[in-house]
Motif scaffolding. Structure first.
Motif, short mmCIF file in Angstrom:
data_model
loop_
_atom_site.label_atom_id
_atom_site.label_comp_id
_atom_site.label_asym_id
_atom_site.label_seq_id
_atom_site.Cartn_x
_atom_site.Cartn_y
_atom_site.Cartn_z
N LEU A 1 94.20 33.48 59.77
CA LEU A 1 93.16 34.39 59.36
C LEU A 1 92.79 35.54 60.36
CD1 LEU A 1 90.24 31.49 59.35
CD2 LEU A 1 90.75 33.25 57.59
N GLN A 2 92.15 36.60 59.73
CA GLN A 2 92.14 37.76 60.77
C GLN A 2 90.52 37.94 60.33
OE1 GLN A 2 94.68 40.83 59.12
NE2 GLN A 2 96.78 39.44 59.71
N SER A 3 90.09 38.78 61.52
CA SER A 3 88.48 39.09 61.30
C SER A 3 88.35 39.89 60.13
CB SER A 3 88.12 40.19 62.47
OG SER A 3 88.91 41.32 62.59
N GLU A 4 88.84 40.69 59.43
CA GLU A 4 88.82 41.32 58.24
C GLU A 4 88.62 40.65 56.96
OE1 GLU A 4 92.49 43.04 59.32
OE2 GLU A 4 93.56 42.78 57.27
N ASP A 5 89.10 39.16 57.23
CA ASP A 5 89.02 38.21 55.91
C ASP A 5 87.53 37.75 55.84
OD1 ASP A 5 91.99 36.75 57.00
OD2 ASP A 5 91.79 38.38 55.61
N GLU A 6 86.66 38.21 56.95
CA GLU A 6 85.56 37.55 56.97
C GLU A 6 84.53 38.30 55.55
OE1 GLU A 6 83.31 36.46 60.48
OE2 GLU A 6 81.64 38.01 59.90
N ALA A 7 84.14 37.49 54.64
CA ALA A 7 83.56 38.04 53.42
C ALA A 7 83.06 36.76 52.42
CB ALA A 7 84.74 38.69 52.65
N ASP A 8 82.83 37.18 51.55
CA ASP A 8 82.29 36.14 50.38
C ASP A 8 83.60 36.00 49.41
OD1 ASP A 8 78.89 37.47 50.12
OD2 ASP A 8 79.83 35.75 51.50
N TYR B 1 93.65 29.91 33.91
CA TYR B 1 93.13 31.17 34.01
C TYR B 1 92.13 31.01 35.15
CZ TYR B 1 95.20 32.66 29.75
OH TYR B 1 96.18 33.11 28.61
N VAL B 2 92.57 30.98 36.33
CA VAL B 2 91.64 30.85 37.47
C VAL B 2 91.79 32.27 38.23
CG1 VAL B 2 91.07 29.56 39.76
CG2 VAL B 2 91.53 28.24 37.45
N PHE B 3 90.88 32.70 38.90
CA PHE B 3 90.77 34.14 39.79
C PHE B 3 89.92 33.76 40.91
CE2 PHE B 3 92.69 36.68 36.07
CZ PHE B 3 92.52 35.96 35.09
N TRP B 4 90.50 34.42 41.92
CA TRP B 4 89.73 34.44 43.06
C TRP B 4 89.51 36.12 43.40
CZ3 TRP B 4 87.91 30.32 45.71
CH2 TRP B 4 88.25 29.01 45.24
N TYR B 5 88.22 36.29 43.96
CA TYR B 5 87.86 37.65 44.44
C TYR B 5 87.16 37.69 45.64
CZ TYR B 5 87.52 37.56 39.26
OH TYR B 5 87.88 37.59 37.93
N GLN B 6 87.46 38.60 46.47
CA GLN B 6 87.20 38.84 47.87
C GLN B 6 86.00 39.79 47.90
OE1 GLN B 6 89.22 41.34 50.55
NE2 GLN B 6 89.37 39.76 51.97
N GLN B 7 84.79 39.40 48.40
CA GLN B 7 83.68 40.59 48.31
C GLN B 7 83.11 40.91 49.78
OE1 GLN B 7 80.14 39.57 46.22
NE2 GLN B 7 79.76 41.69 45.57
N HIS B 8 83.19 41.98 50.30
CA HIS B 8 82.56 42.28 51.71
C HIS B 8 81.31 43.06 51.26
CE1 HIS B 8 86.95 42.74 53.00
NE2 HIS B 8 86.29 42.03 54.04
N PRO B 9 80.34 42.92 52.51
CA PRO B 9 78.86 43.05 52.04
C PRO B 9 78.69 44.30 51.30
CG PRO B 9 79.24 42.08 53.98
CD PRO B 9 80.70 42.10 53.65
N GLY B 10 77.75 44.61 50.52
CA GLY B 10 77.59 45.92 50.05
C GLY B 10 78.93 46.46 49.07
N LYS B 11 79.88 45.80 49.02
CA LYS B 11 81.10 46.28 48.17
C LYS B 11 81.06 45.23 46.87
CE LYS B 11 82.12 49.14 51.37
NZ LYS B 11 81.99 50.69 51.04
N ALA B 12 81.86 46.12 46.02
CA ALA B 12 82.38 45.32 44.87
C ALA B 12 83.66 44.23 45.16
CB ALA B 12 82.93 46.25 43.95
N PRO B 13 83.42 43.09 44.30
CA PRO B 13 84.49 42.21 44.51
C PRO B 13 85.77 42.83 44.03
CG PRO B 13 82.62 41.34 42.91
CD PRO B 13 82.40 42.87 43.24
#
Lengths: 115, 111
Positions: free
Chosen positions: B80-87, B34-46
């Motif tokens: 990798l693409q520029s849109e992948d830049e995130a937490d 049960y491992v999950f990964w989330y992408q979060q852009h600045p100011g946005k929800a995961p």
């Protein structure tokens, strides 16, 4: 498409109670075997799971917050809620509601604890 | 201090592949799938990008993949693409708390 929306006070005084509600649309909090979670993120920091409630009413809370947290479900309004008592500045964060382990998230709401 | 350990930051160039690690214990990552990964852009929800170690939700690019070995889970982003830049945040079920635990997050910069 399931959507979640947080609402509640954005400013809470120290020692008072933080109250937030998550309204679910496009689905029912009573259907399926899903948990409904609250998660928070202090400014510039990582995510922290606060707790969750199942449609049965079963709850589970982060041990570090357990003494101050209550999460409840209102099936008639298709909502679930968070209450966090005796807040301090350390509770300042963006609060998110989510389904399960984060399949769906609300947009988040910033709660600031300040006098 | 987060229960799971992630590198604070990573960087890569467009077109490259990058792998983000998430290290826990036998009570969380090592004990459950049960491992999950989330992408979060600045100011946005995961946003969920990987669930249950290596599954992609509908609509998530197949450039995202997940794996696990022992107490360490990994998220690989290829091309990798520029849109992948995130937490990027990992989480796992933990039997210690019977709750989900998170990593501290990894800030990915696409150079």
């Amino acid at each position: 498409q399931l959507q979640l929306q947080e609402s509640g006070s954005g400013l809470v005084k120290p020692s008072q109670t933080l109250s937030l509600t998550c309204t679910v649309s496009g689905g029912s909090v009573s259907s399926g075997d899903h948990s409904w979670s609250w998660i928070r993120q202090p400014p510039g920091k990582g995510l922290e799971w606060i707790g969750y409630v199942y449609q049965s009413g079963y709850t589970n809370y982060n041990p570090s917050l357990k003494s101050r947290v209550t999460i409840s479900l209102d099936r008639s309004k298709n909502q679930f809620s968070l209450r966090l008592t005796s807040v301090t500045a350390a509770d300042t964060a963006v609060y998110y509601c989510a389904r399960g382990a984060g399949t769906y998230w609300g947009q988040g709401t910033l709660v600031t604890v300040s006098s | 201090q987060s229960a799971l350990t992630q590198p604070a930051s990573m960087s890569g160039s467009p077109g490259q592949s990058i792998t983000i690690s998430c290290t826990g214990t036998s009570s969380d990552i090592g004990g459950f799938d049960y491992v999950f990964w989330y992408q979060q852009h600045p100011g946005k929800a995961p946003k969920l990008v990987i669930y249950e170690v290596n599954n992609r939700p509908s609509g998530v690019s197949n450039r995202f993949s997940g794996s696990k070995s022992g107490n360490t889970a990994s998220l690989t982003i290829s091309g990798l693409q520029s849109e992948d830049e995130a937490d990027y945040h990992c989480s796992s079920y933990s039997s210690s708390s019977t709750l989900w635990v998170f990593g501290g997050g990894t800030k990915l910069t696409v150079l």
